[in-house]
Design an enzyme around this catalytic site. Structure first.
Site, PDB file in Angstrom:
ATOM      1  N   ALA A 115       0.847  -1.185   0.011  1.00 53.13           N
ATOM      2  CA  ALA A 115       0.017  -0.065  -0.096  1.00 53.13           C
ATOM      3  C   ALA A 115       0.872   1.334  -0.123  1.00 53.13           C
ATOM      4  O   ALA A 115       2.142   1.006   0.323  1.00 53.13           O
ATOM      5  CB  ALA A 115      -0.987  -0.071   1.312  1.00 53.13           C
ATOM      6  N   LYS A 116       0.155   2.295  -0.163  1.00 49.60           N
ATOM      7  CA  LYS A 116       0.889   3.748  -0.115  1.00 49.60           C
ATOM      8  C   LYS A 116      -0.175   4.701   0.004  1.00 49.60           C
ATOM      9  O   LYS A 116      -1.195   4.646  -0.638  1.00 49.60           O
ATOM     10  CB  LYS A 116       2.041   3.884  -1.511  1.00 49.60           C
ATOM     11  CG  LYS A 116       3.222   4.621  -1.018  1.00 49.60           C
ATOM     12  CD  LYS A 116       4.102   3.872  -0.184  1.00 49.60           C
ATOM     13  CE  LYS A 116       5.478   4.613  -0.116  1.00 49.60           C
ATOM     14  NZ  LYS A 116       6.584   3.786   0.322  1.00 49.60           N
TER      15      LYS A 116
END
Ligand code: NAD
Length: 418
Positions: A106-107
């Site tokens: 994720a980011k």
């Protein structure tokens, strides 16, 4: 999916396509490995110190949910876009898979310039973003961590906002927190320490003597500065460093303590008197044994890849080298590349340790953390080097091949949902 259109996302897709060809992944399986499972875009109105309201754009991309919760940093930088965040989330997926961590990538990011904001404004922005994310995050759902422009304080505000919402303290909602709030010892240093450990392994492989080696570091933030200090401990001389305001070169070696004192006083390494000023572009072309890009994506391009003068390119930043530059470097076998998905994996590995410690409420010593970190990095380095040599692949393709294959296998076994 045009919403992700961005040069950095295209770059991540090009890398994925090369590996998918290598692994002979059927065309019909590729899109679900490539495109994020879930993306959020939120408007974040906050009150500025002058009383005006300003709306910032916030993003969170969760790349896949196949192997566990999603995990990845939160970036505060003016150029953050959905496409950039999606690329960074995809790289997190390959990084977690190749190091065997039970996470999807994720980011997140907020398009803002933290250098021009007061602590109060940053707190209001962080708390507002966390509030907007509450339906989509959780210690078993999505766990954030620091990235460029964010730090332990930002993680503490996130943890507090989430905890207030659910009504009890939830340390496992973020990693990279202060140790006093359930953070792990050694997390702040983990990425840079891991980078230096792998550079040391690369020096062994190339039979370079650390005591005679020189290094140049682009980006003297958390990762770059810890890498520089850790390399110095191995005996390496740091001859160049930079940040967003400019760079420095001293072939006799920079005194890191005095440079850190200058940075603390002036908020930049630029202007340090004991070195000659250079631009960031010149810095990348300085003669050195080890070049460490530790700032932004797409710094090494077709324009400068042929002019690098290093033996080891250690990608501490995510995505510092474009695919066009990769093709040029492939024609320069004297350069040994430590690809980003391996090189900076120390950060997420110790974030994983922090999450495990929080879930168990049982904390480890710094020696335990460092030993476990180096064990995982050593295993990944050896596995990737072996794959690179036996299959004649670049280190990047070998690393990505491991990560993509693990995820592809897991998706095949689980089915279509995650
Ligand atoms: P940071 O904000 O602490 O430091 C970033 C540094 O880069 C600062 O010195 C900044 O001035 C400099 N910089 C920004 N723009 C620049 C430019 N155009 N040219 C030169 N320097 C520039 O961030 P960080 O946490 O050290 O992250 C640096 C890189 O490492 C990012 O690519 C990030 O994604 C990656 N990374 C960070 C972690 C982590 O644990 N923090 C983990 C893995 C990867």
């Amino acid at each position: 999916m045009q919403i992700y259109d961005h040069p950095t996302f295209q770059m991540a897709c090009q890398q994925f396509d090369l590996v998918a060809d290598l692994l002979e992944i059927p065309e019909c399986d590729r899109d679900r490995l490539k495109f994020p499972k879930r993306s959020m875009v939120v408007a974040l109105p906050i009150e500025r110190d002058d009383g005006c309201t300003e709306v910032f754009a916030g993003y969170r991309v969760q790349h896949h949910l196949t192997l566990g919760p999603t995990k990845g940093g939160l970036r505060y930088h003016p150029d953050v876009t959905l496409g950039e965040v999606a690329a960074l989330a995809m790289w997190m997926s390959w990084k977690c898979a190749l190091t065997g961590l039970p996470y999807g990538g994720a980011k997140g990011g907020i398009a803002c310039d933290p250098r021009t904001m007061s602590a109060g404004e940053l707190e209001r922005l962080t708390r507002r973003f966390t509030q907007e994310m509450i339906p989509f995050i959780g210690p078993q759902v999505d766990v954030m961590a620091p990235d460029m422009g964010t730090n332990e304080q930002v993680m503490a505000w996130m943890m507090d906002t989430y905890s207030m919402h659910v009504g009890h303290t939830v340390p496992g909602i973020v990693t990279g927190k202060p140790v006093s709030l359930g953070g792990s010892v050694g997390r702040r240093e983990a990425t840079g320490r891991g980078v230096a450990y792998l550079i040391n392994r690369a020096m062994d492989t190339l039979q370079l003597d650390a005591a005679k080696a020189t290094a140049v570091v682009q980006g003297f933030g958390n990762v770059g500065s810890v890498t520089a200090y850790s390399l110095a401990k191995y005996g390496v001389k740091i001859v160049g460093a930079s940040d967003v305001a400019g760079g420095l070169y001293n072939p006799a070696g920079l005194d890191l303590d005095r440079l850190a004192a200058h940075l603390a006083r002036h908020k930049t390494v630029a202007g340090f008197a004991e070195a000659e000023p250079v631009t960031n572009e010149q810095l990348l072309r300085l003669p050195c044994d080890i070049l460490v890009p530790a700032a932004l994506e797409r710094q090494i391009t077709e324009a400068n890849a042929g002019r690098l003068r290093c033996r080891i390119l250690a990608e501490a930043a995510n995505g510092p080298t474009t695919p066009a530059a990769d093709r040029i470097i492939a024609e320069r076998p004297e350069i040994f590349v430590l690809p980003d998905v391996l090189c900076n994996a120390g950060g997420v590995i110790v974030s994983y340790f922090e999450w495990v410690q929080d879930l168990q409420s049982f904390f480890w010593t710094e020696t335990e953390v460092a030993e476990k970190l180096f064990r995982i990095l050593e295993h990944a380095f050896v596995e990737i080097l072996k794959l690179s040599r036996t299959r004649g692949l670049s280190m990047r393709l070998a690393a990505l091949r491991l990560g993509v294959k693990r995820l592809h296998d897991a998706k095949r076994i689980r089915g279509l949902f995650p």
